[in-house]
Design a protein around this motif. Structure first.
Motif, PDB file in Angstrom:
ATOM      1  N   LYS A  64       0.836  -1.205   0.000  1.00 10.35           N
ATOM      2  CA  LYS A  64       0.000   0.000   0.000  1.00 10.35           C
ATOM      3  C   LYS A  64       0.869   1.251   0.000  1.00 10.35           C
ATOM      4  O   LYS A  64       0.582   2.226  -0.689  1.00 10.35           O
ATOM      5  N   LEU A  65       1.930   1.245   0.771  1.00 12.07           N
ATOM      6  CA  LEU A  65       2.855   2.373   0.809  1.00 12.07           C
ATOM      7  C   LEU A  65       3.475   2.614  -0.569  1.00 12.07           C
ATOM      8  O   LEU A  65       3.543   3.756  -1.044  1.00 12.07           O
ATOM      9  N   LEU A  66       3.891   1.555  -1.213  1.00 12.99           N
ATOM     10  CA  LEU A  66       4.451   1.661  -2.562  1.00 12.99           C
ATOM     11  C   LEU A  66       3.407   2.176  -3.540  1.00 12.99           C
ATOM     12  O   LEU A  66       3.702   3.025  -4.382  1.00 12.99           O
ATOM     13  N   PHE A  67       2.188   1.684  -3.433  1.00 15.35           N
ATOM     14  CA  PHE A  67       1.098   2.126  -4.307  1.00 15.35           C
ATOM     15  C   PHE A  67       0.882   3.632  -4.169  1.00 15.35           C
ATOM     16  O   PHE A  67       0.792   4.349  -5.163  1.00 15.35           O
ATOM     17  N   TYR A  68       0.772   4.133  -2.945  1.00 17.79           N
ATOM     18  CA  TYR A  68       0.534   5.560  -2.739  1.00 17.79           C
ATOM     19  C   TYR A  68       1.738   6.409  -3.157  1.00 17.79           C
ATOM     20  O   TYR A  68       1.573   7.525  -3.645  1.00 17.79           O
ATOM     21  N   PHE A  69       2.923   5.877  -2.990  1.00 22.22           N
ATOM     22  CA  PHE A  69       4.114   6.596  -3.447  1.00 22.22           C
ATOM     23  C   PHE A  69       4.114   6.714  -4.969  1.00 22.22           C
ATOM     24  O   PHE A  69       4.370   7.788  -5.516  1.00 22.22           O
ATOM     25  N   VAL A  70       3.827   5.626  -5.661  1.00 21.26           N
ATOM     26  CA  VAL A  70       3.778   5.637  -7.126  1.00 21.26           C
ATOM     27  C   VAL A  70       2.651   6.545  -7.607  1.00 21.26           C
ATOM     28  O   VAL A  70       2.808   7.294  -8.580  1.00 21.26           O
ATOM     29  N   LYS A  71       1.518   6.508  -6.912  1.00 21.28           N
ATOM     30  CA  LYS A  71       0.389   7.369  -7.271  1.00 21.28           C
ATOM     31  C   LYS A  71       0.788   8.845  -7.119  1.00 21.28           C
ATOM     32  O   LYS A  71       0.514   9.664  -7.996  1.00 21.28           O
ATOM     33  N   PHE A  72       1.446   9.191  -6.019  1.00 19.06           N
ATOM     34  CA  PHE A  72       1.915  10.558  -5.797  1.00 19.06           C
ATOM     35  C   PHE A  72       2.913  10.962  -6.872  1.00 19.06           C
ATOM     36  O   PHE A  72       2.844  12.064  -7.430  1.00 19.06           O
ATOM     37  N   LEU A  73       3.845  10.081  -7.185  1.00 22.14           N
ATOM     38  CA  LEU A  73       4.841  10.349  -8.221  1.00 22.14           C
ATOM     39  C   LEU A  73       4.165  10.568  -9.570  1.00 22.14           C
ATOM     40  O   LEU A  73       4.548  11.465 -10.329  1.00 22.14           O
ATOM     41  N   PHE A  74       3.171   9.777  -9.868  1.00 23.03           N
ATOM     42  CA  PHE A  74       2.419   9.934 -11.116  1.00 23.03           C
ATOM     43  C   PHE A  74       1.764  11.311 -11.177  1.00 23.03           C
ATOM     44  O   PHE A  74       1.797  11.975 -12.208  1.00 23.03           O
ATOM     45  N   TYR A  75       1.155  11.745 -10.074  1.00 27.94           N
ATOM     46  CA  TYR A  75       0.516  13.063 -10.045  1.00 27.94           C
ATOM     47  C   TYR A  75       1.531  14.180 -10.229  1.00 27.94           C
ATOM     48  O   TYR A  75       1.278  15.143 -10.960  1.00 27.94           O
ATOM     49  N   VAL A  76       2.668  14.076  -9.603  1.00 30.19           N
ATOM     50  CA  VAL A  76       3.699  15.108  -9.731  1.00 30.19           C
ATOM     51  C   VAL A  76       4.213  15.170 -11.171  1.00 30.19           C
ATOM     52  O   VAL A  76       4.323  16.254 -11.753  1.00 30.19           O
ATOM     53  N   ILE A  77       4.501  14.016 -11.760  1.00 31.14           N
ATOM     54  CA  ILE A  77       4.994  13.980 -13.141  1.00 31.14           C
ATOM     55  C   ILE A  77       3.927  14.504 -14.093  1.00 31.14           C
ATOM     56  O   ILE A  77       4.221  15.272 -15.014  1.00 31.14           O
ATOM     57  N   SER A  78       2.681  14.135 -13.878  1.00 31.48           N
ATOM     58  CA  SER A  78       1.585  14.624 -14.721  1.00 31.48           C
ATOM     59  C   SER A  78       1.450  16.138 -14.619  1.00 31.48           C
ATOM     60  O   SER A  78       1.241  16.818 -15.628  1.00 31.48           O
ATOM     61  N   PHE A  79       1.571  16.658 -13.407  1.00 31.81           N
ATOM     62  CA  PHE A  79       1.475  18.101 -13.208  1.00 31.81           C
ATOM     63  C   PHE A  79       2.599  18.838 -13.927  1.00 31.81           C
ATOM     64  O   PHE A  79       2.365  19.837 -14.607  1.00 31.81           O
ATOM     65  N   VAL A  80       3.804  18.342 -13.816  1.00 29.25           N
ATOM     66  CA  VAL A  80       4.950  18.968 -14.476  1.00 29.25           C
ATOM     67  C   VAL A  80       4.785  18.914 -15.994  1.00 29.25           C
ATOM     68  O   VAL A  80       5.017  19.908 -16.695  1.00 29.25           O
ATOM     69  N   LEU A  81       4.363  17.774 -16.517  1.00 28.23           N
ATOM     70  CA  LEU A  81       4.141  17.654 -17.962  1.00 28.23           C
ATOM     71  C   LEU A  81       3.030  18.590 -18.431  1.00 28.23           C
ATOM     72  O   LEU A  81       3.120  19.181 -19.506  1.00 28.23           O
ATOM     73  N   LEU A  82       1.995  18.724 -17.640  1.00 31.50           N
ATOM     74  CA  LEU A  82       0.904  19.625 -17.984  1.00 31.50           C
ATOM     75  C   LEU A  82       1.387  21.070 -18.047  1.00 31.50           C
ATOM     76  O   LEU A  82       1.040  21.816 -18.970  1.00 31.50           O
ATOM     77  N   ILE A  83       2.209  21.471 -17.110  1.00 27.33           N
ATOM     78  CA  ILE A  83       2.764  22.829 -17.123  1.00 27.33           C
ATOM     79  C   ILE A  83       3.619  23.042 -18.367  1.00 27.33           C
ATOM     80  O   ILE A  83       3.524  24.077 -19.037  1.00 27.33           O
ATOM     81  N   ILE A  84       4.445  22.067 -18.701  1.00 28.13           N
ATOM     82  CA  ILE A  84       5.309  22.182 -19.880  1.00 28.13           C
ATOM     83  C   ILE A  84       4.479  22.264 -21.156  1.00 28.13           C
ATOM     84  O   ILE A  84       4.725  23.117 -22.022  1.00 28.13           O
ATOM     85  N   ILE A  85       3.474  21.421 -21.270  1.00 25.31           N
ATOM     86  CA  ILE A  85       2.614  21.427 -22.455  1.00 25.31           C
ATOM     87  C   ILE A  85       1.871  22.754 -22.573  1.00 25.31           C
ATOM     88  O   ILE A  85       1.790  23.338 -23.666  1.00 25.31           O
ATOM     89  N   CYS A  86       1.347  23.255 -21.462  1.00 27.50           N
ATOM     90  CA  CYS A  86       0.638  24.540 -21.491  1.00 27.50           C
ATOM     91  C   CYS A  86       1.571  25.678 -21.885  1.00 27.50           C
ATOM     92  O   CYS A  86       1.191  26.570 -22.650  1.00 27.50           O
ATOM     93  N   TYR A  87       2.799  25.645 -21.386  1.00 26.93           N
ATOM     94  CA  TYR A  87       3.764  26.685 -21.742  1.00 26.93           C
ATOM     95  C   TYR A  87       4.029  26.682 -23.245  1.00 26.93           C
ATOM     96  O   TYR A  87       4.000  27.737 -23.894  1.00 26.93           O
ATOM     97  N   PHE A  88       4.278  25.509 -23.793  1.00 28.63           N
ATOM     98  CA  PHE A  88       4.602  25.442 -25.212  1.00 28.63           C
ATOM     99  C   PHE A  88       3.393  25.731 -26.094  1.00 28.63           C
ATOM    100  O   PHE A  88       3.524  26.392 -27.126  1.00 28.63           O
ATOM    101  N   LEU A  89       2.217  25.304 -25.690  1.00 29.77           N
ATOM    102  CA  LEU A  89       1.018  25.642 -26.462  1.00 29.77           C
ATOM    103  C   LEU A  89       0.750  27.134 -26.426  1.00 29.77           C
ATOM    104  O   LEU A  89       0.387  27.727 -27.450  1.00 29.77           O
ATOM    105  N   SER A  90       0.923  27.754 -25.275  1.00 28.16           N
ATOM    106  CA  SER A  90       0.706  29.198 -25.198  1.00 28.16           C
ATOM    107  C   SER A  90       1.739  29.943 -26.040  1.00 28.16           C
ATOM    108  O   SER A  90       1.413  30.958 -26.664  1.00 28.16           O
ATOM    109  N   ALA A  91       2.966  29.445 -26.078  1.00 30.83           N
ATOM    110  CA  ALA A  91       3.988  30.078 -26.927  1.00 30.83           C
ATOM    111  C   ALA A  91       3.617  29.964 -28.398  1.00 30.83           C
ATOM    112  O   ALA A  91       3.772  30.927 -29.159  1.00 30.83           O
ATOM    113  N   LEU A  92       3.105  28.808 -28.804  1.00 28.46           N
ATOM    114  CA  LEU A  92       2.695  28.629 -30.193  1.00 28.46           C
ATOM    115  C   LEU A  92       1.528  29.539 -30.553  1.00 28.46           C
ATOM    116  O   LEU A  92       1.508  30.166 -31.614  1.00 28.46           O
ATOM    117  N   ILE A  93       0.550  29.605 -29.683  1.00 29.07           N
ATOM    118  CA  ILE A  93      -0.649  30.391 -29.978  1.00 29.07           C
ATOM    119  C   ILE A  93      -0.362  31.886 -29.902  1.00 29.07           C
ATOM    120  O   ILE A  93      -0.852  32.677 -30.722  1.00 29.07           O
TER     121      ILE A  93
END
Length: 170
Positions: A12-41
């Motif tokens: 369970k500890l490993l599951f929640y750690f991986v879930k947290f890591l997934f959320y952090v990576i998703s958030f960072v990728l979302l910020i990067i994608i939004c930055y580049f899309l806004s630059a394009l637009i």
């Protein structure tokens, strides 16, 4: 049976750690994608705004007259090249980490220099793009003026300075 409870706890500890890591990576990728899309637009609009500011300041503009749609297509194409470049260089630099100890030091040094250069390149880019410089010509201009770019980029790394002066980039 106590060891099954312990194993279950660690799973369970490993599951929640991986879930947290997934959320952090998703958030960072979302910020990067939004930055580049806004630059394009925003690129074509920033180029038009830059031209209007130059006309108000100098009384004339050095930019060539083009229809908005052709400017938009040109901007998207050139901005895509720039964004691909700005993503790929740090990606290649990450390979330096494969060299033990020295690779991390080289990565730190080279990525800091590239970041300061890239900040300046992004700031100067609007005025060069407005004058129909291709991405290749803008890179050559950036290499020829590397000292100025690095100095301006270092200034922008000071906390708060980038926030205060970023409206002047356009």
């Amino acid at each position: 049976s106590w060891y099954f409870s312990l194993i279950n706890f660690f799973i369970k500890l490993l599951f929640y750690f991986v879930k947290f890591l997934f959320y952090v990576i998703s958030f960072v990728l979302l910020i990067i994608i939004c930055y580049f899309l806004s630059a394009l637009i925003n690129a074509p609009f920033n180029e038009l705004l830059s031209e209007k500011v130059e006309t108000l300041y100098k009384g004339k503009s050095d930019a060539t007259d083009r229809a908005f749609f052709s400017l938009f297509i040109f901007s998207i194409k050139e901005e895509s090249k720039k964004l691909l470049f700005l993503i790929s260089i740090p990606g290649f630099l990450l390979l330096l980490h494969l060299i033990p100890v020295a690779g991390s030091l080289f990565y730190l040094l080279i990525s800091a220099v590239f970041t300061t250069w890239a900040i300046s390149f992004d700031a100067v880019d609007y005025s060069l793009a407005r004058r129909n410089f291709s991405f290749r010509e803008r890179l050559i201009f950036g290499r020829k003026n590397i000292g100025l770019y690095l100095g301006f980029g270092l200034l922008q790394l000071i906390p708060g300075v980038n926030f205060l002066f970023s409206p002047l980039f356009i």
